[in-house]
Enzyme design. Structure first.
Site, PDB file in Angstrom:
ATOM      1  N   ASP A 178      10.130   1.769  11.195  1.00 57.68           N
ATOM      2  CA  ASP A 178       9.057   1.030  12.025  1.00 57.68           C
ATOM      3  C   ASP A 178       8.258   1.645  13.396  1.00 57.68           C
ATOM      4  OD1 ASP A 178       7.657  -0.953  10.146  1.00 57.68           O
ATOM      5  OD2 ASP A 178       9.267  -2.510  10.096  1.00 57.68           O
TER       6      ASP A 178
ATOM      7  N   ASN B 176      13.859  -0.741   6.623  1.00 55.90           N
ATOM      8  CA  ASN B 176      13.359  -0.096   5.715  1.00 55.90           C
ATOM      9  C   ASN B 176      13.322   0.903   5.011  1.00 55.90           C
ATOM     10  OD1 ASN B 176      12.400   1.397   7.724  1.00 55.90           O
ATOM     11  ND2 ASN B 176       9.779   1.192   7.741  1.00 55.90           N
TER      12      ASN B 176
ATOM     13  N   THR C  13      10.947  -4.185   1.345  1.00 55.41           N
ATOM     14  CA  THR C  13       9.785  -5.214   1.663  1.00 55.41           C
ATOM     15  C   THR C  13      10.875  -6.018   1.897  1.00 55.41           C
ATOM     16  OG1 THR C  13       7.461  -5.047   2.978  1.00 55.41           O
ATOM     17  CG2 THR C  13       7.932  -4.920   0.262  1.00 55.41           C
TER      18      THR C  13
ATOM     19  N   ALA D 206       8.181 -13.424  17.786  1.00 55.89           N
ATOM     20  CA  ALA D 206       9.778 -12.981  17.643  1.00 55.89           C
ATOM     21  C   ALA D 206      10.367 -13.207  16.044  1.00 55.89           C
ATOM     22  CB  ALA D 206       9.924 -13.366  18.208  1.00 55.89           C
TER      23      ALA D 206
ATOM     24  N   GLY E 188      -3.322  -1.579  12.931  1.00 57.31           N
ATOM     25  CA  GLY E 188      -2.106  -1.791  12.028  1.00 57.31           C
ATOM     26  C   GLY E 188      -2.374  -1.187  11.066  1.00 57.31           C
TER      27      GLY E 188
ATOM     28  N   ARG F 162       0.926  -1.596   0.180  1.00 56.50           N
ATOM     29  CA  ARG F 162      -0.359   0.035  -0.306  1.00 56.50           C
ATOM     30  C   ARG F 162       0.799   0.983  -0.343  1.00 56.50           C
ATOM     31  NH1 ARG F 162      -3.708  -4.638   0.470  1.00 56.50           N
ATOM     32  NH2 ARG F 162      -5.150  -3.732  -0.106  1.00 56.50           N
TER      33      ARG F 162
ATOM     34  N   LYS G 191      15.184  -6.069   3.268  1.00 53.85           N
ATOM     35  CA  LYS G 191      15.577  -5.674   4.586  1.00 53.85           C
ATOM     36  C   LYS G 191      17.433  -5.678   5.819  1.00 53.85           C
ATOM     37  CE  LYS G 191      10.695  -4.290   5.910  1.00 53.85           C
ATOM     38  NZ  LYS G 191      10.013  -4.610   7.127  1.00 53.85           N
TER      39      LYS G 191
ATOM     40  N   THR H 168       7.495 -20.311  18.524  1.00 57.84           N
ATOM     41  CA  THR H 168       9.070 -21.126  18.733  1.00 57.84           C
ATOM     42  C   THR H 168      10.178 -20.644  19.145  1.00 57.84           C
ATOM     43  OG1 THR H 168       9.063 -21.006  15.947  1.00 57.84           O
ATOM     44  CG2 THR H 168      10.927 -21.813  17.045  1.00 57.84           C
TER      45      THR H 168
ATOM     46  N   ARG I 189      13.604 -18.544  18.642  1.00 57.37           N
ATOM     47  CA  ARG I 189      13.679 -17.192  18.067  1.00 57.37           C
ATOM     48  C   ARG I 189      13.145 -16.337  19.043  1.00 57.37           C
ATOM     49  NH1 ARG I 189       9.965 -16.122  12.204  1.00 57.37           N
ATOM     50  NH2 ARG I 189      11.311 -14.214  11.547  1.00 57.37           N
TER      51      ARG I 189
HETATM   52  N1  LIG Z   1       1.238  -2.296  10.698  1.00 61.83           N
HETATM   53  C1  LIG Z   1       2.877  -2.076   9.906  1.00 61.83           C
HETATM   54  O1  LIG Z   1       3.007  -1.205   9.638  1.00 61.83           O
HETATM   55  C2  LIG Z   1       3.590  -3.714   9.859  1.00 61.83           C
HETATM   56  C3  LIG Z   1       4.813  -3.323  10.103  1.00 61.83           C
HETATM   57  C4  LIG Z   1       5.398  -4.713   9.746  1.00 61.83           C
HETATM   58  C5  LIG Z   1       4.910  -6.157  10.007  1.00 61.83           C
HETATM   59  N2  LIG Z   1       3.702  -5.507   9.849  1.00 61.83           N
HETATM   60  C6  LIG Z   1       2.719  -7.346  10.164  1.00 61.83           C
HETATM   61  O2  LIG Z   1       2.835  -8.051  10.943  1.00 61.83           O
HETATM   62  C7  LIG Z   1       2.553  -9.159  10.933  1.00 61.83           C
HETATM   63  C8  LIG Z   1       4.304 -10.064  11.135  1.00 61.83           C
HETATM   64  O3  LIG Z   1       5.674  -9.617  10.623  1.00 61.83           O
HETATM   65  P1  LIG Z   1       6.996  -9.512  10.360  1.00 61.83           P
HETATM   66  O4  LIG Z   1       7.983  -9.162   9.180  1.00 61.83           O
HETATM   67  O5  LIG Z   1       7.234  -9.624  11.789  1.00 61.83           O
HETATM   68  O6  LIG Z   1       6.978 -11.732   9.964  1.00 61.83           O
HETATM   69  P2  LIG Z   1       7.889 -12.876   9.704  1.00 61.83           P
HETATM   70  O7  LIG Z   1       9.144 -11.919  10.466  1.00 61.83           O
HETATM   71  O8  LIG Z   1       7.339 -13.587   9.088  1.00 61.83           O
HETATM   72  O9  LIG Z   1       7.386 -13.123  11.806  1.00 61.83           O
HETATM   73  C9  LIG Z   1       5.810 -14.028  11.847  1.00 61.83           C
HETATM   74  C10 LIG Z   1       5.708 -14.253  13.153  1.00 61.83           C
HETATM   75  O10 LIG Z   1       4.101 -15.317  13.103  1.00 61.83           O
HETATM   76  C11 LIG Z   1       4.595 -15.825  14.158  1.00 61.83           C
HETATM   77  N3  LIG Z   1       3.469 -16.888  13.468  1.00 61.83           N
HETATM   78  C12 LIG Z   1       3.143 -17.429  12.619  1.00 61.83           C
HETATM   79  N4  LIG Z   1       2.057 -18.338  11.897  1.00 61.83           N
HETATM   80  C13 LIG Z   1       1.861 -18.176  12.898  1.00 61.83           C
HETATM   81  C14 LIG Z   1       0.920 -19.257  13.725  1.00 61.83           C
HETATM   82  N5  LIG Z   1       0.316 -19.781  13.188  1.00 61.83           N
HETATM   83  N6  LIG Z   1       1.400 -19.827  15.005  1.00 61.83           N
HETATM   84  C15 LIG Z   1       2.300 -19.070  15.721  1.00 61.83           C
HETATM   85  N7  LIG Z   1       2.928 -17.811  15.407  1.00 61.83           N
HETATM   86  C16 LIG Z   1       2.884 -17.928  14.062  1.00 61.83           C
HETATM   87  C17 LIG Z   1       6.227 -16.504  13.204  1.00 61.83           C
HETATM   88  O11 LIG Z   1       6.609 -17.709  15.108  1.00 61.83           O
HETATM   89  P3  LIG Z   1       7.475 -18.519  14.551  1.00 61.83           P
HETATM   90  O12 LIG Z   1       8.579 -17.777  15.347  1.00 61.83           O
HETATM   91  O13 LIG Z   1       7.032 -19.562  15.559  1.00 61.83           O
HETATM   92  O14 LIG Z   1       7.418 -18.620  13.077  1.00 61.83           O
HETATM   93  C18 LIG Z   1       6.587 -14.478  13.946  1.00 61.83           C
HETATM   94  O15 LIG Z   1       7.236 -14.609  15.285  1.00 61.83           O
HETATM   95  C19 LIG Z   1       2.597  -9.442   9.583  1.00 61.83           C
HETATM   96  O16 LIG Z   1       0.764  -9.858   9.305  1.00 61.83           O
HETATM   97  C20 LIG Z   1       2.486  -7.874   8.577  1.00 61.83           C
HETATM   98  O17 LIG Z   1       1.757  -7.723   7.784  1.00 61.83           O
HETATM   99  C21 LIG Z   1       2.638  -4.768   9.681  1.00 61.83           C
END
Ligand SMILES: NC(=O)c1ccc[n+]([C@@H]2O[C@H](COP(=O)([O-])OP(=O)(O)OC[C@H]3O[C@@H](n4cnc5c(N)ncnc54)[C@H](OP(=O)(O)O)[C@@H]3O)[C@@H](O)[C@H]2O)c1
Length: 279
Positions: free
Chosen positions: A105, A90, A65, A132, A243, A19, A69, A157, A160
């Site tokens: 962020d 970012n 993104t 995490a 968010g 977006r 990153k 996990t 992590r």
């Molecule tokens: N609002 C904003 O500006 C903004 C900015 C950045 C990100 N976000 C959003 O934040 C979210 C995470 O982004 P990220 O970049 O941090 O992703 P990431 O690095 O891939 O981390 C994903 C996280 O979600 C957990 N997770 C995924 N599936 C799961 C499940 N089924 N059960 C339990 N835990 C689960 C993972 O746990 P494990 O370590 O166990 O895999 C990890 O802690 C996304 O939805 C993204 O769109 C929003």
């Protein structure tokens, strides 16, 4: 006088759902700035070549993104303290032939939290962070910088979570994922940083009843805007923060850097992005 057009972009792989162009092009139009902001799919194999060619292509900077990153660290001339502590950047910009990198962020999350829940720091104490991943690292950094006494990490996990805690100080404690309901007692803030609750994903399975009555519940997932977590919190009359505000606030510093004007996070901009998210 003819103004020179300034170009910026968001680089990712894939990139179609970003977006960011909607937000930055809204600001360019609102402030009558001659410039453009594109989304560009950059295959990780071509990342270095693309970055090096940016000045010749007329780009003054970019947002990065997934999955770029971290890769930028090997290419940037200057990585600031925030980005290096978090281990992810970012936002990049060129200045006098040098490439600079930061992470917005942190400021995006904290500014939005303080604006959306102005009383937040009055009931500081423990903050429960669910997840995490990459986003959690920036959020934990921001919370610690704000003086939070304890951050409790719950990640599926556990390793992590431990890895994340090693980047920071003793205020960051890692808890078992299975204890997430009970160990919310004495926390006054909960932040979901996982992708649970996002469209196409299952909801975050959590019981908020142990949280303080005046707790603030934040979800950084913005699609949908009202996640099941926020719906549960609203039913309990807790303060909620969605968010989208973080997304808008993290965009502002890059725009200021590239186009020389600090943009406003207005109701019109928010409505524009909401309508795009719900269309
Ligand atoms: N609002 C904003 O500006 C903004 C900015 C950045 C990100 N976000 C959003 O934040 C979210 C995470 O982004 P990220 O970049 O941090 O992703 P990431 O690095 O891939 O981390 C994903 C996280 O979600 C957990 N997770 C995924 N599936 C799961 C499940 N089924 N059960 C339990 N835990 C689960 C993972 O746990 P494990 O370590 O166990 O895999 C990890 O802690 C996304 O939805 C993204 O769109 C929003």
């Amino acid at each position: 006088m003819v103004e020179t057009s300034q170009k910026a972009a968001v680089l990712g792989w894939p990139i179609q759902h970003s977006r960011s162009p909607l937000i930055h092009n809204y600001w360019l139009k609102t402030y009558g700035i001659v410039g453009s902001y594109e989304k560009i799919a950059v295959d990780p194999k071509n990342f270095e070549t693309f970055i090096r060619s940016m000045p010749d292509l007329g780009f003054i900077g970019a947002n990065l993104t997934i999955p770029h990153k971290e890769a930028i660290f090997a290419l940037a001339d200057e990585v600031d303290h925030v980005a290096s502590t978090i281990g992810a950047a970012n936002t990049i910009w060129w200045d006098k032939g040098k490439l600079h990198a930061t992470n917005t962020d942190v400021t995006g999350f904290m500014t939005n939290l303080k604006r959306s829940a102005p009383d937040w720091d009055k009931h500081n104490g423990c903050v429960a962070v669910i997840g995490a991943g990459g986003a959690a690292r920036g959020i934990v950094y921001g919370l610690l910088q704000a003086g939070v006494e304890e951050v409790r990490i719950f990640n599926r996990t556990r390793e992590r979570g431990i890895e994340l805690s090693h980047r920071f100080d003793v205020r960051v404690k890692v808890e078992d994922w299975d204890n997430r309901n009970q160990r919310l007692a004495d926390c006054h803030t909960l932040v979901n940083t996982t992708s649970l609750g996002m469209e196409g994903n299952p909801p975050l399975d959590i019981d908020l009843t142990q949280l303080g009555q005046d707790a603030v519940v934040v979800d950084i997932v913005y699609s949908p805007l009202k996640t099941p977590l926020l719906a549960q919190a609203r039913k309990m009359d807790l303060v909620t923060v969605d968010g989208l505000g973080m997304l808008l606030h993290q965009a502002a510093p890059g725009f200021t850097k590239w186009f020389g004007r600090r943009p406003g996070i207005t109701a019109d901009l928010r409505a524009l992005v909401v309508s795009d998210l719900t269309s």
